[in-house]
Structures are given as structure tokens and as C-alpha cells.
Design an enzyme around this catalytic site. Sequence first.
Site, mmCIF file in Angstrom:
data_model
loop_
_atom_site.group_PDB
_atom_site.id
_atom_site.type_symbol
_atom_site.label_atom_id
_atom_site.label_comp_id
_atom_site.label_asym_id
_atom_site.label_seq_id
_atom_site.Cartn_x
_atom_site.Cartn_y
_atom_site.Cartn_z
ATOM 1 N N LYS A 72 6.663 2.185 -48.546
ATOM 2 C CA LYS A 72 7.516 3.286 -48.087
ATOM 3 C C LYS A 72 8.861 3.248 -48.807
ATOM 4 C CE LYS A 72 9.169 6.119 -44.400
ATOM 5 N NZ LYS A 72 9.145 6.520 -43.004
ATOM 6 N N HIS A 82 -1.175 14.156 -41.470
ATOM 7 C CA HIS A 82 -0.208 14.712 -40.524
ATOM 8 C C HIS A 82 -0.339 16.224 -40.335
ATOM 9 C CE1 HIS A 82 1.404 10.720 -40.802
ATOM 10 N NE2 HIS A 82 2.392 10.986 -39.976
ATOM 11 N N GLU A 126 12.669 14.078 -49.322
ATOM 12 C CA GLU A 126 11.369 14.748 -49.232
ATOM 13 C C GLU A 126 11.313 16.077 -49.982
ATOM 14 O OE1 GLU A 126 9.175 14.128 -45.493
ATOM 15 O OE2 GLU A 126 8.494 16.193 -45.674
ATOM 16 N N LYS A 144 15.036 8.955 -41.814
ATOM 17 C CA LYS A 144 14.842 10.214 -41.075
ATOM 18 C C LYS A 144 15.179 9.958 -39.617
ATOM 19 C CE LYS A 144 11.168 12.773 -43.404
ATOM 20 N NZ LYS A 144 9.810 13.297 -43.179
ATOM 21 N N ARG A 188 7.781 12.218 -51.485
ATOM 22 C CA ARG A 188 7.768 11.684 -50.111
ATOM 23 C C ARG A 188 6.744 12.402 -49.228
ATOM 24 N NH1 ARG A 188 13.022 9.739 -46.454
ATOM 25 N NH2 ARG A 188 11.811 9.143 -44.654
ATOM 26 N N ASN A 245 2.760 12.276 -45.597
ATOM 27 C CA ASN A 245 2.235 13.160 -44.550
ATOM 28 C C ASN A 245 0.713 13.244 -44.562
ATOM 29 O OD1 ASN A 245 4.817 13.760 -43.648
ATOM 30 N ND2 ASN A 245 5.060 15.397 -45.159
ATOM 31 N N ARG A 276 30.986 11.883 -37.454
ATOM 32 C CA ARG A 276 30.391 12.221 -38.771
ATOM 33 C C ARG A 276 29.650 11.038 -39.404
ATOM 34 N NH1 ARG A 276 35.326 14.903 -39.105
ATOM 35 N NH2 ARG A 276 35.068 17.118 -38.687
ATOM 36 N N HIS A 317 -0.325 16.685 -36.569
ATOM 37 C CA HIS A 317 0.716 17.404 -35.826
ATOM 38 C C HIS A 317 0.110 18.547 -35.010
ATOM 39 C CE1 HIS A 317 4.128 15.977 -38.703
ATOM 40 N NE2 HIS A 317 4.017 15.200 -37.659
ATOM 41 N N HIS A 328 0.878 9.315 -31.522
ATOM 42 C CA HIS A 328 1.055 9.897 -32.851
ATOM 43 C C HIS A 328 0.052 9.309 -33.860
ATOM 44 C CE1 HIS A 328 3.032 11.642 -36.291
ATOM 45 N NE2 HIS A 328 3.189 10.445 -36.822
ATOM 46 N N GLU A 349 -1.711 4.204 -38.982
ATOM 47 C CA GLU A 349 -0.661 4.558 -39.971
ATOM 48 C C GLU A 349 -0.682 3.586 -41.148
ATOM 49 O OE1 GLU A 349 1.643 7.022 -40.246
ATOM 50 O OE2 GLU A 349 1.725 7.975 -38.273
HETATM 51 N N1 LIG Z 1 11.792 8.711 -38.399
HETATM 52 C C1 LIG Z 1 10.606 8.644 -38.936
HETATM 53 O O1 LIG Z 1 10.447 8.557 -40.157
HETATM 54 C C2 LIG Z 1 9.405 8.652 -38.046
HETATM 55 C C3 LIG Z 1 8.134 8.352 -38.562
HETATM 56 C C4 LIG Z 1 7.048 8.310 -37.688
HETATM 57 C C5 LIG Z 1 7.229 8.550 -36.333
HETATM 58 N N2 LIG Z 1 8.481 8.846 -35.858
HETATM 59 C C6 LIG Z 1 8.722 9.082 -34.433
HETATM 60 O O2 LIG Z 1 8.459 7.883 -33.742
HETATM 61 C C7 LIG Z 1 8.134 8.198 -32.387
HETATM 62 C C8 LIG Z 1 6.967 7.367 -31.943
HETATM 63 O O3 LIG Z 1 7.331 6.007 -32.043
HETATM 64 P P1 LIG Z 1 6.481 4.848 -31.367
HETATM 65 O O4 LIG Z 1 5.050 5.048 -31.684
HETATM 66 O O5 LIG Z 1 7.120 3.572 -31.718
HETATM 67 O O6 LIG Z 1 6.585 5.193 -29.802
HETATM 68 P P2 LIG Z 1 7.632 4.771 -28.671
HETATM 69 O O7 LIG Z 1 8.967 4.555 -29.221
HETATM 70 O O8 LIG Z 1 7.461 5.772 -27.582
HETATM 71 O O9 LIG Z 1 7.060 3.378 -28.175
HETATM 72 C C9 LIG Z 1 5.754 3.328 -27.612
HETATM 73 C C10 LIG Z 1 5.742 2.594 -26.273
HETATM 74 O O10 LIG Z 1 5.833 1.190 -26.498
HETATM 75 C C11 LIG Z 1 6.873 0.624 -25.705
HETATM 76 N N3 LIG Z 1 7.352 -0.525 -26.464
HETATM 77 C C12 LIG Z 1 8.022 -0.511 -27.633
HETATM 78 N N4 LIG Z 1 8.150 -1.753 -28.115
HETATM 79 C C13 LIG Z 1 7.575 -2.575 -27.216
HETATM 80 C C14 LIG Z 1 7.361 -3.982 -27.172
HETATM 81 N N5 LIG Z 1 7.699 -4.775 -28.187
HETATM 82 N N6 LIG Z 1 6.761 -4.494 -26.076
HETATM 83 C C15 LIG Z 1 6.343 -3.668 -25.063
HETATM 84 N N7 LIG Z 1 6.467 -2.342 -25.081
HETATM 85 C C16 LIG Z 1 7.074 -1.806 -26.152
HETATM 86 C C17 LIG Z 1 7.845 1.744 -25.511
HETATM 87 O O11 LIG Z 1 8.642 1.544 -24.374
HETATM 88 C C18 LIG Z 1 6.903 2.935 -25.346
HETATM 89 O O12 LIG Z 1 6.427 3.009 -24.039
HETATM 90 C C19 LIG Z 1 7.883 9.692 -32.334
HETATM 91 O O13 LIG Z 1 8.982 10.323 -31.711
HETATM 92 C C20 LIG Z 1 7.804 10.097 -33.798
HETATM 93 O O14 LIG Z 1 8.255 11.403 -34.005
HETATM 94 C C21 LIG Z 1 9.559 8.893 -36.686
#
Ligand SMILES: NC(=O)c1ccc[n+]([C@@H]2O[C@H](COP(=O)([O-])OP(=O)(O)OC[C@H]3O[C@@H](n4cnc5c(N)ncnc54)[C@H](O)[C@@H]3O)[C@@H](O)[C@H]2O)c1
Length: 363
Positions: free
Chosen positions: A229, A250, A239, A145, A243, A247, A123, A254, A267, A187
Site C-alpha cells: 500500500k 470494491h 488517487e 484517507k 491508487r 478498489n 487546519r 460497496h 466491509h 482484504e
Molecule cells: N481510510 C481508509 O483508507 C479506509 C480503508 C478501508 C476501510 N476504511 C474504513 O474502515 C472502517 C472499518 O474498519 P474496521 O473493519 O476496522 O471496523 P471497526 O473500526 O468498526 O472495528 C470492528 C470491530 O472490532 C472492534 N475492535 C477493534 N479492535 C479490536 C481489538 N483489538 N479487540 C477487540 N475488538 C476490537 C471494534 O470495537 C468494532 O466493534 C469503515 O468505516 C471503512 O470505511 C477506511
Amino acid sequence: MPTVPVKLGSRSYQILISAGLLDELGGRARTSLGANCGRAVLVSNMTVGRIYRDRSVRSLRHAGFKVHSFSIGDGERFKSLRTAESLFGFLIEHGIERSDAIVALGGGVVGDLAGFVAATYLRGIRLIQVPTTLLAQIDSSVGGKTAVNHALGKNLIGAFHQPSLVLIDPDVLGTLPARQTQAGLYEAIKYGVILDRRLFNSISDNIDQLKNLDATRLELLIARCCSLKAGVVGRDERESGLRKILNFGHTVGHALEAVSRYRRFLHGEAVGHGMRAASRIAERLGLLNAADREMIDAAIAGVGKLPAAGTLALDDMISAIHRDKKVEAGRATFVLPVEIGKVVMRSDVPPPVIRAALKDALK
Ligand SMILES: NC(=O)c1ccc[n+]([C@@H]2O[C@H](COP(=O)([O-])OP(=O)(O)OC[C@H]3O[C@@H](n4cnc5c(N)ncnc54)[C@H](O)[C@@H]3O)[C@@H](O)[C@H]2O)c1
């Protein structure tokens, strides 16, 4: 050191930002988690783990944590219930208790997955986010999130679970592929358009230094985005209103990701296209002047060329916009700029305006 507080009453925490901070992970985690936290489960993926796991483990051990490492595959498809289930099994087998913590070392995929498991195991246990992509450092690691994907849609299974600490070392971006850095910069532009014209101008004016990972510029950028943020999340954690401005870009972003089956765009790139479309909708509705719309286009172009979207069918895009999980009563909500630094939300955009803006933005 730049420190950004996230003010959420008993769930408040700090975001620490400084080059080389990864080596201080153990000490900072100890300060945040307290003496009764015996074990830290370091969750990473194969790519990030290979580069940064040993340093992180060393620092955590030095601060007295017993460390267990868990690695997931690299890619969005590993942000799944299946991966979560194997991590739950790992935690149970190692007897991880409520007083222990998970440390998420990686991009948004690792952060969301590890966060979801931290939110639900026993939990809820404590979580430290150590984001290693620019997108994760300015966005996904902050705000609580967490989620995994379902075969029928992204981020459909999740929870709000605030971390106890976010530790950001901009130096780790040195190993990040350039395309990923650019996706993060789109972003960052988003924050400028929705809330902060000065930030927007400073990104546009210093885009080459940012792309070349100039340390001072990056640190300032990350701190400002996190602070914006944190301000939004502090006022609307779940949200229910404000918040939603995060988006911006987005609604179309999306839809683009869904129509291209999450294969063509990162993304941030989909959001880049989405911001172009939303700005055009705003201009067509007479909310935004042409000069500001052109500045938004120029800032996006300054980051780099977006992967082409013109071959995607407009009808598919429009259907996908209306299938998004954020649609309410069948109406898509758009975050629309009225000037750079200020947005409004509108759910009454006439379909012909959406179509024309999309056609123009994606060509
Ligand atoms: N929780 C939230 O508020 C929120 C907000 C925006 C996006 N997201 C989520 O985030 C995800 C995307 O995240 P992302 O863009 O970081 O992608 P990711 O986590 O897939 O990382 C991108 C790539 O970079 C590599 N990588 C990461 N750090 C590295 C480093 N320092 N050196 C070398 N390689 C590295 C990873 O292995 C991967 O191949 C999606 O699932 C999206 O839904 C969540």
C-alpha cells in the site's frame, strides 16, 4: 523490527510493526512528534478503550505527554459529523494547540474519524494511528484517507491527512472477534491479486495459521500488505490513477453494503463477494483464465464462508453500482485481474456481462 517507510516528501512517515509494540507507544510517539508536543489526545471507542486504553495512556505519560482520553461509541454509525463535532468541542475545551497530537487507537472507524478531526481542527494537527483490527493494520491506517459518513452515503466528507506515525502491534488482534479477522484476510487477498502473486500464494498456503493468529505469519503478512500500500500511495497519494487499483472488489462490494444497508456484511466480506464478481467479469471478457479465477475463489473460500448475498435483488445491485461515488460520467469502473498479481481498470464492461457475473458470483 519490520519497518515500512511511506515516502511522500515532507509528509513521509514510518509504519512500525512488532508484537508488544503498544507498550512502546509513548517513546515512539515522542521520537516522531518531537519535544515540543506537550499533549496527546487518545481517541478510542468503548470496546477497544476498555481493553487497551490504560496501557496506552501509561506509555504516553511515561514519555512526558499530558494525556486526554476521548471515547466514541462502537460502530460505523458513530463515524459521523456529530461525533466529530463533540470531539472538536473536547479539543477546544482542553485548549489543544497546533503542536499537540491526536492518537487514534482502534479500528477503521476510530482511525477515519480521529483522522478527519486531526485534518481539520486548527487546519490540521498531527496524528498517530494505532490500528487494532487486521483491516485497519493492513489498509485503513495507511495512506492518509480520512472521512466521516453522511446520511446520504459513506465517507462522503473527508480529507487527505497523512499520519506522523503508524504503530502496529499484531498482539492486539488476540482480542478481535474471529469474523473481524476474517474480514481483514479478504482484504489481504486483494493485495495479492492486484500486485503480488507470491503474497497471494502464501496467504492461501498458510490460511489456517493466519486465522489462528500465528505471530510470525501475521507480522509478515501485515508488513507485506503495508509495504504494497505504501508503494501505491507513494506514487499516487490522491488517487488520480494508480491508487484506484486498491478498489479491486470494491465496485460490487460497496453496492452490496449499500443495498443491505450496511447491516449484513462487514466491509471485508462485501469485498470478498466483490472480488468473486470482478474475477468473473474478467473471465467473461477473456482477460483472466479459468484456473486463476478458480484460485481466487478458493483463496476467498479458504478464509471462511461469506454471508449469503443471493437474496439481494440483482436490479438493486446494478443501480447501486452506478450510484457509487467512484462512478465517472455514469460509467462504473472495475478493477479486473488479468492474472493473479496484475490488474487493469475498465470502464467499458457491457451491462449483460456485469449482470451475468454478478448472478454467478452471488448465488
Ligand atoms: N481510510 C481508509 O483508507 C479506509 C480503508 C478501508 C476501510 N476504511 C474504513 O474502515 C472502517 C472499518 O474498519 P474496521 O473493519 O476496522 O471496523 P471497526 O473500526 O468498526 O472495528 C470492528 C470491530 O472490532 C472492534 N475492535 C477493534 N479492535 C479490536 C481489538 N483489538 N479487540 C477487540 N475488538 C476490537 C471494534 O470495537 C468494532 O466493534 C469503515 O468505516 C471503512 O470505511 C477506511
